[in-house]
Design a protein around this motif. Structure first.
Motif, PDB file in Angstrom:
ATOM      1  N   SER A  84       0.670  -1.362   0.010  1.00  0.00           N
ATOM      2  CA  SER A  84       0.168  -0.044  -0.047  1.00  0.00           C
ATOM      3  C   SER A  84       0.767   1.174   0.143  1.00  0.00           C
ATOM      4  CB  SER A  84      -0.945  -0.146   1.357  1.00  0.00           C
ATOM      5  OG  SER A  84      -1.356   1.264   1.454  1.00  0.00           O
ATOM      6  N   ASN A  90      -0.537  -3.407  10.780  1.00  0.00           N
ATOM      7  CA  ASN A  90      -1.673  -4.281  10.336  1.00  0.00           C
ATOM      8  C   ASN A  90      -1.948  -5.135  11.699  1.00  0.00           C
ATOM      9  OD1 ASN A  90      -3.562  -4.914   8.627  1.00  0.00           O
ATOM     10  ND2 ASN A  90      -2.515  -6.961   8.093  1.00  0.00           N
ATOM     11  N   THR A 127       2.568  -4.250   5.674  1.00  0.00           N
ATOM     12  CA  THR A 127       2.371  -3.578   4.586  1.00  0.00           C
ATOM     13  C   THR A 127       2.352  -4.485   3.297  1.00  0.00           C
ATOM     14  OG1 THR A 127       3.575  -1.870   5.623  1.00  0.00           O
ATOM     15  CG2 THR A 127       3.298  -1.581   3.311  1.00  0.00           C
ATOM     16  N   ARG A 291      -4.542  -1.480   1.924  1.00  0.00           N
ATOM     17  CA  ARG A 291      -4.010  -2.996   2.922  1.00  0.00           C
ATOM     18  C   ARG A 291      -5.331  -3.828   2.974  1.00  0.00           C
ATOM     19  NH1 ARG A 291      -3.172  -7.016   3.864  1.00  0.00           N
ATOM     20  NH2 ARG A 291      -1.442  -8.148   5.196  1.00  0.00           N
TER      21      ARG A 291
END
Length: 340
Positions: A84, A90, A127, A291
């Motif tokens: 992204s 995340n 990522t 993402r």
């Protein structure tokens, strides 16, 4: 390595930059297979966003992992990856709610510059998403589109609650707007109105799933949308430009109770409170949490169900990046792909 640097408005140079190195143990280094020029890169190129020093450029990228830091566990050298334009862990509470673009540890990839031969990717485990094996060469442009414009258009369509039985209008015919048309089609929208007056873009909108084309803008564009929707406005509207005119047009094209997703980077936009109050329109948008969608988008691309790479209508070697910027600035190209 060679990389793109913007020195001043209109002054794009490809020059020697330091090779990226692992700085944090969560970093990865990738050899960039393809990068591109984004519509948002044109804001500083045109002098609308001010520069106080020469800046590396680029935030969209796909490539092959060259090296990983000691704390990277899900990636290994040799894998082809898509990432992204926001690096994210995340794992934080905001990421887990689906908004990785607001990760508490986020890094904007544009500050590092991915229009280059190599790139350092922070927070690599969170990522980057690896593809199932090395992709066929003809899939690389579509995978690159997933890094930003496809994911952003998808978020815009989701924020606008595009879906079965809905009429969707898309304001903006750049790569993001065109990808929003594609997303609305994939999400099952019944009718998709693309607002464009540029023939190549109109044709691609139809190919991506548009059922109607509107050339009017501003109040005339709103009137045309109302005419096509029995005087009510569209159920779902995606705003993919970021100007005062586009935002106003999008809100006024949405029916009461409808949803508007805004994903154009806003510049000098102000919205009158009384108009918002009485519009009864749901507004949702901002920097896309790309993402969140990458695994699904990669699957759709690798299975050849969608081909968003068609938004790239100009391909240039990295050393000719300035030509790509100029072509997009002059609207001679929808989106320029750069091959290091």
């Amino acid at each position: 390595m060679r990389g793109v640097v913007l020195h001043a408005p209109g002054d794009v140079r490809v020059e020697d930059r330091p090779d990226p190195k692992i700085i944090e143990p969560t970093d990865a280094i990738i050899r960039v297979s393809a990068a591109c020029v984004c519509g948002s890169d044109l804001w500083p190129y045109r002098g609308i966003e001010k520069l106080d020093r020469p800046a590396p450029m680029g935030h969209e990228y796909v490539g092959v992992v060259e090296e990983v830091g000691s704390q990277v566990t899900t990636l290994k050298p040799g894998q082809f990856v898509v990432g992204s334009f926001w690096a994210s862990d995340n794992t934080c509470e905001i990421c887990r709610s689906g908004y990785q673009s607001a990760c508490i540890h986020r890094v904007l990839m544009g500050t590092l510059g991915t229009q280059a031969e190599y790139a350092r990717i922070p927070l690599a485990d969170g990522t980057l998403v690896a593809t199932p094996g090395l992709p066929d060469a003809d899939l690389v442009p579509s995978l690159l589109a997933a890094s930003d414009v496809l994911g952003t258009g998808w978020f815009g369509a989701v924020a606008a609650q595009a879906g079965p039985g809905k009429t969707v209008a898309v304001v903006g015919d750049g790569a993001v707007g065109l990808c929003a048309v594609l997303a609305a089609k994939q999400l099952g929208a019944e009718r998709i109105i693309a607002m464009s007056r540029h023939e190549p873009r109109r044709q691609l909108a139809l190919e991506f799933g548009a059922t109607d084309l509107v050339t009017e803008r501003g109040d005339e564009g709103v009137a045309r949308i109302k005419e096509l929707t029995g005087g009510l406005g569209a159920h779902s509207v995606v705003e993919a430009v970021g100007t005062q005119e586009s935002m106003t047009q999008a809100i006024r094209s949405t029916r009461p109770g409808g949803h508007m997703g805004f994903v154009g980077v806003s510049h000098d936009v102000s919205l009158p409170g009384d108009e918002l109050f009485f519009s009864l329109v749901h507004l949702h948008g901002g920097p896309a949490p790309v993402r969140q969608y990458l695994p699904e988008l990669i699957d759709l691309i690798v299975s050849r169900e969608i081909d968003p790479g068609k938004v790239f209508d100009l391909t240039l070697p990295l050393d000719r990046a300035a030509e790509g910027y100029q072509a997009m600035d002059e609207r001679r190209a929808i989106k320029a792909l750069l091959t290091p």
